[in-house]
Design an enzyme around this catalytic site. Structure first.
Site, PDB file in Angstrom:
ATOM      1  N   LYS A   1       1.004  -1.184  -0.020  1.00 37.46           N
ATOM      2  CA  LYS A   1      -0.121   0.039  -0.015  1.00 37.46           C
ATOM      3  C   LYS A   1       0.798   1.094   0.048  1.00 37.46           C
ATOM      4  O   LYS A   1       2.007   1.300   0.622  1.00 37.46           O
ATOM      5  CB  LYS A   1      -0.896   0.021   1.403  1.00 37.46           C
ATOM      6  CG  LYS A   1      -1.931   1.077   1.313  1.00 37.46           C
ATOM      7  CD  LYS A   1      -2.936   1.021   2.437  1.00 37.46           C
ATOM      8  CE  LYS A   1      -4.051   1.920   2.527  1.00 37.46           C
ATOM      9  NZ  LYS A   1      -4.867   1.901   3.684  1.00 37.46           N
TER      10      LYS A   1
ATOM     11  N   SER B   1      -9.817   1.959   2.797  1.00 38.88           N
ATOM     12  CA  SER B   1      -9.090   2.603   1.687  1.00 38.88           C
ATOM     13  C   SER B   1      -7.917   1.591   1.142  1.00 38.88           C
ATOM     14  O   SER B   1      -7.184   2.146   0.224  1.00 38.88           O
ATOM     15  CB  SER B   1      -8.238   3.747   2.616  1.00 38.88           C
ATOM     16  OG  SER B   1      -7.399   3.089   3.575  1.00 38.88           O
TER      17      SER B   1
ATOM     18  N   SER C   1     -10.138  -0.243   6.801  1.00 37.29           N
ATOM     19  CA  SER C   1      -9.559  -0.185   5.630  1.00 37.29           C
ATOM     20  C   SER C   1      -8.711  -1.513   5.170  1.00 37.29           C
ATOM     21  O   SER C   1      -8.400  -1.494   3.784  1.00 37.29           O
ATOM     22  CB  SER C   1      -8.274   0.793   5.455  1.00 37.29           C
ATOM     23  OG  SER C   1      -9.112   2.153   5.377  1.00 37.29           O
TER      24      SER C   1
END
Ligand code: GLN
Length: 449
Positions: A55, A130, A154
């Site tokens: 990420k 996210s 997330s």
């Protein structure tokens, strides 16, 4: 495996748009280097040769790290996050950096400053957020492993939307050193994979005390893979009525009840319980996370990192213009809310009050865990929604995390594991455990899977 990963990315990523940056040259070199070890007695790492996506809020040395924000466009960190160092020690290979909501604020990856990742199961729906890039890349077969971060859901929510396995470890289990902070008291890095077993391997590689993160905890890291015995006999499951109540879609409820039947057949028992303060979790979370974000994001001032506005004549205008031009709308919304909640005259009414309610929410969980081994419910109230459907109304978007947020406030571990489909879209089962008891969470998830 690395070749296959890039081949697949080449094939599908113009549609899925999961990756922001690829690290192809270095990855192929590393793969060649590791190849030399094949067929020899040389020790091999736990994740030897495994491709992984990271990420983009986890810093990687000399590899662009943007947090999907224009303010960090072309930011090249000078060090690796602890988890990245640990992955290197385990000999996995970083394929590239994955898209996300800007600074991890969002539930659909539509808040990225660069591109909108699609859900591989249906390109018209969102992958969740996210960590949408992390979940979509695994679901699309671009990488078998990825890392996400979870402040209020997330990792688990996108895992649920994309039909993959995502774990938020106990707060303190995994080092946050090198994770760009959103809300420091809630953030945790965690693994996203296709299976529970893969997930346990990846957590094994990244868990543990880190002197560089004072909130990482000095507790034993058990062998997570060994806990996957398939045995759940005698296990006591609590199902909070708030998690299968109003606002949760019928098919979602049904998929959880079906999962419970399977676990019953395997010898577990379940009872309905209550987490009475969970109705305050959303308000508590948005006050605390935005307050922490407003402090954490003060460092992006155009002087130290990334973007600097060219249109400034004074130092004050440099700060103002850099932040006005660099941050997206959602990030600005959170900074304003957090700054307000922390300001004198309002601090007691909002921030301090929210801290007290957080304690009550944590106690709800502690009470349940005195009698039960795990808590089970859905990960999200609905399957993946259409792109654009919730962008106009932040409150509807925020409500998406109603079932994942209490887990971060309590600091306990939670996993999302696929448990069925609704109209061709995956659903996720959430299994929540006691502090530092990821082993039981994994054992249940694996037995069910
Ligand atoms: N969707 C939640 C938010 O917008 C949670 C995000 C997260 O876990 N990073 O804050």
């Amino acid at each position: 495996l690395v070749d296959e990963s890039y081949r697949r990315i080449e094939q599908v990523d113009d549609k899925v748009e999961a990756f922001l940056t690829l690290d192809e040259e270095r990855a192929r070199l590393k793969a060649k280097e590791l190849e030399q070890k094949l067929g020899t007695d040389e020790a091999k790492g736990l994740l030897f040769g495994m491709p992984i996506g990271i990420k983009d809020n986890i810093v990687t040395r000399n590899l662009r790290t943007t947090c999907a924000s224009k303010i960090l466009d072309n930011f090249n960190p000078i060090y690796d996050a602890t988890v990245v160092q640990k992955l290197q020690a385990a000999e996995s290979i970083t394929i590239g950096k994955l898209n996300m909501d800007e600074f991890a604020m969002g539930s659909s990856t539509e808040n990225s400053g660069f591109q909108k990742t699609k859900n591989p199961w249906n390109l018209e729906t969102v992958p969740g957020g996210s960590s949408g890039g992390s979940a979509a890349a695994v679901a699309a077969g671009e990488v078998p492993f990825s890392l996400g971060s979870d402040t209020g859901g997330s990792i688990r929510q996108p895992a649920s939307f994309c039909g993959v396995v995502g774990l938020k470890p106990t707060y303190g289990r995994v080092s946050r050193f090198g994770l760009v902070a959103f809300a420091s008291s809630l953030d945790q890095i965690g693994p996203v994979t296709r299976t529970v077993e893969d997930n346990a391997y990846l957590l094994q590689a990244i868990a543990g005390l880190d002197p560089m993160d004072s909130t990482s905890v000095n507790v034993d890291v058990p062998n997570f893979v060994q806990s996957l015995t398939g045995d759940v006999k005698g296990l006591k499951i609590a199902v909070p009525k708030e998690y299968i109540g109003e606002g949760v879609k019928e098919e979602v409820k049904q998929s959880v009840l079906d999962a419970l039947k399977i676990l019953e057949k395997l010898g577990a028992t379940w009872e309905e319980v209550s987490l009475p303060h969970s109705k305050y979790a959303l308000a508590t979370y948005y006050l605390l996370s935005s307050s922490e974000a407003s402090a954490n994001l003060a460092r992006f001032d155009g002087v130290r990192y990334g973007y600097r506005s060219p249109n400034a004549d004074t130092l004050m205008n440099l700060y103002k213009n850099t932040r006005a031009e660099g941050f997206g709308d959602e990030v600005k919304r959170r900074i304003m809310l957090g700054t307000f909640a922390l300001s004198s005259g309002y601090y007691d009414a909002y921030y301090k009050k929210a801290q007290k309610v957080r304690t009550l929410i944590k106690q709800d969980f502690e009470n349940i865990f005195e009698k039960y081994d795990v808590i089970i419910g859905p990960t999200t109230p609905t399957p993946a929604f259409k792109m654009g459907e919730n962008t106009a109304d932040p409150m509807t978007m925020y409500r998406n995390d109603i079932l994942t947020i209490p887990v971060n406030l309590a600091g306990v571990p939670g996993i999302s594991v696929p448990c069925g489909f609704s109209n061709g879209l995956p659903l996720g089962l959430q299994i929540i455990g006691k502090h530092f008891d990821e082993s039981t969470v994994y054992r249940v998830a694996h037995a069910f899977e």
